[in-house]
Design a protein around this motif. Structure first.
Motif, mmCIF file in Angstrom:
data_model
loop_
_atom_site.group_PDB
_atom_site.id
_atom_site.type_symbol
_atom_site.label_atom_id
_atom_site.label_comp_id
_atom_site.label_asym_id
_atom_site.label_seq_id
_atom_site.Cartn_x
_atom_site.Cartn_y
_atom_site.Cartn_z
ATOM 1 N N THR A 321 0.818 -1.225 0.000
ATOM 2 C CA THR A 321 0.000 0.000 0.000
ATOM 3 C C THR A 321 0.847 1.268 0.000
ATOM 4 O OG1 THR A 321 -0.135 0.152 2.430
ATOM 5 C CG2 THR A 321 -1.804 -1.199 1.313
ATOM 6 N N HIS A 322 2.133 1.162 0.303
ATOM 7 C CA HIS A 322 2.912 2.348 0.665
ATOM 8 C C HIS A 322 3.230 3.312 -0.484
ATOM 9 C CE1 HIS A 322 4.329 0.224 4.598
ATOM 10 N NE2 HIS A 322 3.034 0.459 4.551
ATOM 11 N N GLN A 367 -7.727 -6.007 9.328
ATOM 12 C CA GLN A 367 -8.147 -6.056 7.929
ATOM 13 C C GLN A 367 -7.741 -4.780 7.195
ATOM 14 O OE1 GLN A 367 -12.366 -6.751 7.981
ATOM 15 N NE2 GLN A 367 -12.169 -8.925 8.499
ATOM 16 N N ALA A 368 -7.822 -3.655 7.874
ATOM 17 C CA ALA A 368 -7.510 -2.374 7.243
ATOM 18 C C ALA A 368 -6.060 -2.301 6.770
ATOM 19 C CB ALA A 368 -7.796 -1.230 8.213
ATOM 20 N N LYS A 369 -5.175 -3.037 7.417
ATOM 21 C CA LYS A 369 -3.770 -3.044 7.026
ATOM 22 C C LYS A 369 -3.574 -3.683 5.657
ATOM 23 C CE LYS A 369 -2.119 -3.280 11.819
ATOM 24 N NZ LYS A 369 -1.294 -2.061 11.788
ATOM 25 N N PHE A 370 -4.549 -4.487 5.224
ATOM 26 C CA PHE A 370 -4.475 -5.140 3.926
ATOM 27 C C PHE A 370 -5.618 -4.681 3.047
ATOM 28 C CE2 PHE A 370 -2.179 -7.585 6.968
ATOM 29 C CZ PHE A 370 -0.976 -7.801 6.306
ATOM 30 N N SER A 371 -5.887 -3.377 3.127
ATOM 31 C CA SER A 371 -6.942 -2.755 2.335
ATOM 32 C C SER A 371 -6.402 -1.482 1.705
ATOM 33 C CB SER A 371 -8.150 -2.426 3.219
ATOM 34 O OG SER A 371 -9.082 -1.627 2.515
ATOM 35 N N TYR A 374 -8.894 1.359 2.368
ATOM 36 C CA TYR A 374 -8.830 2.031 3.670
ATOM 37 C C TYR A 374 -7.610 2.944 3.749
ATOM 38 C CZ TYR A 374 -8.669 3.026 8.614
ATOM 39 O OH TYR A 374 -8.650 3.699 9.813
ATOM 40 N N CYS A 375 -6.493 2.499 3.230
ATOM 41 C CA CYS A 375 -5.274 3.303 3.320
ATOM 42 C C CYS A 375 -5.425 4.623 2.577
ATOM 43 C CB CYS A 375 -4.085 2.508 2.815
ATOM 44 S SG CYS A 375 -3.600 1.151 3.915
ATOM 45 N N MET A 376 -6.154 4.627 1.482
ATOM 46 C CA MET A 376 -6.445 5.886 0.800
ATOM 47 C C MET A 376 -7.430 6.733 1.620
ATOM 48 S SD MET A 376 -4.646 5.811 -2.057
ATOM 49 C CE MET A 376 -3.433 5.140 -0.912
ATOM 50 N N ALA A 377 -8.455 6.064 2.137
ATOM 51 C CA ALA A 377 -9.507 6.774 2.860
ATOM 52 C C ALA A 377 -8.991 7.443 4.126
ATOM 53 C CB ALA A 377 -10.645 5.808 3.196
ATOM 54 N N VAL A 378 -8.121 6.743 4.868
ATOM 55 C CA VAL A 378 -7.683 7.291 6.146
ATOM 56 C C VAL A 378 -6.806 8.529 5.947
ATOM 57 C CG1 VAL A 378 -5.574 5.903 6.449
ATOM 58 C CG2 VAL A 378 -6.897 6.621 8.451
ATOM 59 N N MET A 403 -15.833 6.835 2.779
ATOM 60 C CA MET A 403 -14.742 7.115 1.847
ATOM 61 C C MET A 403 -14.174 5.828 1.257
ATOM 62 S SD MET A 403 -13.036 9.385 0.236
ATOM 63 C CE MET A 403 -13.432 10.902 1.135
ATOM 64 N N VAL A 404 -14.116 4.776 2.043
ATOM 65 C CA VAL A 404 -13.670 3.479 1.525
ATOM 66 C C VAL A 404 -14.509 3.078 0.317
ATOM 67 C CG1 VAL A 404 -13.667 0.991 2.020
ATOM 68 C CG2 VAL A 404 -12.620 2.590 3.642
ATOM 69 N N GLY A 405 -15.810 3.336 0.387
ATOM 70 C CA GLY A 405 -16.711 2.985 -0.708
ATOM 71 C C GLY A 405 -16.486 3.794 -1.965
ATOM 72 N N ARG A 406 -15.753 4.890 -1.863
ATOM 73 C CA ARG A 406 -15.483 5.729 -3.035
ATOM 74 C C ARG A 406 -14.155 5.383 -3.713
ATOM 75 N NH1 ARG A 406 -16.481 11.786 -0.789
ATOM 76 N NH2 ARG A 406 -17.612 11.132 1.080
ATOM 77 N N VAL A 407 -13.446 4.417 -3.171
ATOM 78 C CA VAL A 407 -12.133 4.047 -3.718
ATOM 79 C C VAL A 407 -12.275 2.818 -4.612
ATOM 80 C CG1 VAL A 407 -9.762 3.366 -3.193
ATOM 81 C CG2 VAL A 407 -10.968 4.986 -1.686
ATOM 82 N N ASP A 408 -11.798 2.940 -5.834
ATOM 83 C CA ASP A 408 -11.803 1.847 -6.811
ATOM 84 C C ASP A 408 -10.375 1.320 -6.934
ATOM 85 O OD1 ASP A 408 -12.229 0.105 -8.918
ATOM 86 O OD2 ASP A 408 -12.224 1.681 -10.442
ATOM 87 N N PHE A 409 -10.144 0.116 -6.467
ATOM 88 C CA PHE A 409 -8.830 -0.535 -6.511
ATOM 89 C C PHE A 409 -8.866 -1.566 -7.617
ATOM 90 C CE2 PHE A 409 -5.900 -3.626 -4.027
ATOM 91 C CZ PHE A 409 -4.782 -3.181 -4.719
ATOM 92 N N TYR A 410 -8.042 -1.400 -8.658
ATOM 93 C CA TYR A 410 -8.171 -2.221 -9.853
ATOM 94 C C TYR A 410 -6.805 -2.638 -10.396
ATOM 95 C CZ TYR A 410 -6.764 1.877 -12.582
ATOM 96 O OH TYR A 410 -6.061 2.933 -13.103
ATOM 97 N N ASN A 411 -6.817 -3.618 -11.279
ATOM 98 C CA ASN A 411 -5.595 -4.075 -11.938
ATOM 99 C C ASN A 411 -5.310 -3.212 -13.157
ATOM 100 O OD1 ASN A 411 -4.721 -6.865 -14.040
ATOM 101 N ND2 ASN A 411 -3.361 -5.668 -12.780
ATOM 102 N N ASN A 412 -4.143 -2.608 -13.184
ATOM 103 C CA ASN A 412 -3.718 -1.783 -14.311
ATOM 104 C C ASN A 412 -2.660 -2.546 -15.100
ATOM 105 O OD1 ASN A 412 -2.232 0.172 -15.907
ATOM 106 N ND2 ASN A 412 -3.279 1.761 -14.730
ATOM 107 N N PRO A 413 -2.917 -2.854 -16.362
ATOM 108 C CA PRO A 413 -1.956 -3.635 -17.169
ATOM 109 C C PRO A 413 -0.580 -2.974 -17.259
ATOM 110 C CG PRO A 413 -4.086 -3.536 -18.248
ATOM 111 C CD PRO A 413 -4.157 -2.572 -17.108
ATOM 112 N N GLU A 414 -0.529 -1.649 -17.208
ATOM 113 C CA GLU A 414 0.763 -0.976 -17.252
ATOM 114 C C GLU A 414 1.586 -1.283 -16.010
ATOM 115 O OE1 GLU A 414 0.515 3.168 -18.118
ATOM 116 O OE2 GLU A 414 -0.941 2.891 -19.741
#
Length: 500
Positions: A321-322, A367-371, A374-378, A403-414
């Motif tokens: 996440t860092h 769980q938040a440590k592997f989200s 959440y890391c964006m939201a906090v 705010m967690v619900g507003r974050v889209d975490f996705y796979n980027n081919p690049e």
């Protein structure tokens, strides 16, 4: 070119080696003589390296860098005793009747036998997922998912050093040797091991623990090979446990089990003496293959802590996440972004990061440590992401969950194309008024590319000590002791009485 032996290739090659035949596999061609030699002797090579290496052989820059990682782990152990797992571990050890002995349980006034102190300290160091992280070399190895190399090694080195009254130099030598073997094993085993769900920190770290204990107890190479064989029977850990107390349990188990293996080997216990390369051994069973070129004749050439390096975490969450967290923090600071103005955040990474950061709507601090969400939201909602922000009551706040619900975490081919040895992260913040802010990061603060100074690490340590309620005067004494470890005549003089 990286050479990975499939399980089929590896087993076929071993049967051919006795007759001097080439190690071959489908579509691969003849394997180099160096590979054949490696397939026969990595366990022996590791044992000989450990037995032969002296403190004087450690490069001065390695010793100084190691102090930073040692201080980091001690601070995390102190803070980790305040996690929910801390009281459970102490009660468990109390029920066993083992809270007597020479080894310190950091952050407490308790002592225990070496194996039990190592277990408790290993759990505590890893409890907040704030401990150092091994970096990858090859592009098919996953950056940040090789090991947390200090957590299974330092507890073993400290516990056995205290039990035997060893010096600070002895302690540091054992620690560096344990970390080196752990990291080289993690770099060599086939990536399938990580992708399939094994937790490499405990799986590889049990051997690092055995190295620490074996070096301090003066085992010869044959005894150490037997200890490796016994440790292999305890190698374990599953990534499905990430986000629960069992992830740090796995790290603590690795720290403890390596000591047990050495204790038995010192008494004459026997085991397979070629456990790493054997046809039913560590690499074959856990990885289905391995890369001899990543480990054969590589111990200390260079030392992994020096190159490619081991990252010190700036945030108490999964290291994957860092980079995105650093990018988000910079965007907030640069553009004055406020949570109430954010319509959506998109974070694109490689597929391996998605395979690890599995908690998309976290309900607990673990769980938040592997989200990633959440890391964006906090950062957006609270403006910081320290130990206090990964607590259950904070994670459950309605504004953070929104705010967690507003974050889209996705796979980027690049990001996939950039290679798994990077943590390529694309961050895009879309404001409600239509503005868009974006950034990209591969490495976070604390990585060798963006290293923390010793003073930076002191700041992190002091934050951990303050979180745990340790008086500043005692925290300062610990910093001074770590800075001057080479002058410590007896490790029993460093920590006992510090936490009462």
């Amino acid at each position: 070119m990286t050479r990975i032996l499939s399980r089929k290739q590896f087993l076929a090659g071993l049967s051919a080696l006795g007759a001097g035949a080439a190690l071959t596999g489908p579509g691969r061609g003849e394997v180099a003589a160096a590979d054949r030699q490696a397939a026969q002797g990595v366990t022996e090579e590791a044992a000989n390296f450990v037995v032969a290496t002296r403190y004087e052989d450690l490069p001065p820059e390695l010793i100084e860098l190691g102090k930073k990682h040692i201080l980091d782990a001690v601070g995390l152990a102190i803070a980790g005793e305040k996690a929910e797992s801390g009281p459970i571990v102490r009660r468990y050890l109390g029920d066993l009747g083992v809270l007597t002995g020479p080894a310190t349980i950091l952050g407490t006034g308790l002592q225990a036998g070496p194996r039990f102190a190592a277990f408790a300290n290993g759990v505590a160091i890893h409890a907040d997922d704030f401990d150092d992280t091994q970096l990858a070399v090859a592009k098919d190895r996953v950056y940040g998912l090789l090991t947390h190399p200090t957590v299974p090694t330092l507890p073993a080195a400290l516990a056995v050093s205290e039990s035997l009254g060893r010096s600070g130099r002895d302690f540091m030598l054992a620690y560096h040797l344990g970390l080196e073997v752990t990291t080289k094993l993690a770099e060599a085993i086939a990536p399938r091991s990580y992708e399939g769900g094994f937790h490499s920190t405990s799986m590889c770290g049990v051997f690092g623990s055995a190295v620490c204990a074996g070096k301090l107890r003066g085992l010869d190479a044959k005894q150490l090979r037997n200890a490796f064989g016994a440790a292999g029977a305890e190698a374990s850990g599953l990534r499905e446990n990430f986000g629960t107390m069992t992830k740090p349990f796995q790290a603590g188990h690795g720290a403890e089990a390596g000591i047990v293996a050495v204790d038995l080997a010192a008494l004459g216990w026997t085991a397979a003496e070629d456990i790493f390369e054997a046809k039913r051994g560590f690499f074959a069973a856990f990885g289905g293959g391995w890369d001899p070129g990543a480990i054969a004749d590589k111990f200390g050439k260079p030392w992994s802590l020096l190159s490619p390096g081991v990252s010190i975490k700036p945030y108490p969450s999964g290291s994957l996440t860092h980079p995105a967290m650093d990018v988000m923090a910079a965007l907030i600071a640069q553009h004055g972004i406020r949570a109430q103005d954010v319509a959506q955040v998109r974070v694109g990474t490689n597929r391996q990061m998605l395979n690890t950061l599995i908690h998309h709507r976290p309900k607990t601090g673990l769980q938040a440590k592997f989200s990633m969400e959440y890391c964006m939201a906090v950062l957006l909602v609270l403006g910081k992401a320290g130990l206090g922000q990964f607590q259950d009551d904070i994670v459950g706040r309605p504004d953070l969950q929104d705010m967690v619900g507003r974050v889209d975490f996705y796979n980027n081919p690049e990001a996939d194309a950039a290679g798994a040895d990077k943590m390529r992260s694309y961050v895009e913040v879309r404001a409600a008024d239509g503005r868009t802010f974006s950034g990209q990061g591969d490495f976070a603060r604390g990585s060798p590319q963006k290293p923390m100074s010793f003073d930076d690490e002191v700041g992190k340590f002091q934050g951990c000590a303050e979180f745990a309620g340790l008086p500043r005067s005692k925290a300062d004494r610990i910093v001074t002791a770590v800075q001057n470890l080479e002058t410590v005549a007896d490790m029993r003089s460093v920590f006992p009485g510090m936490f009462v």
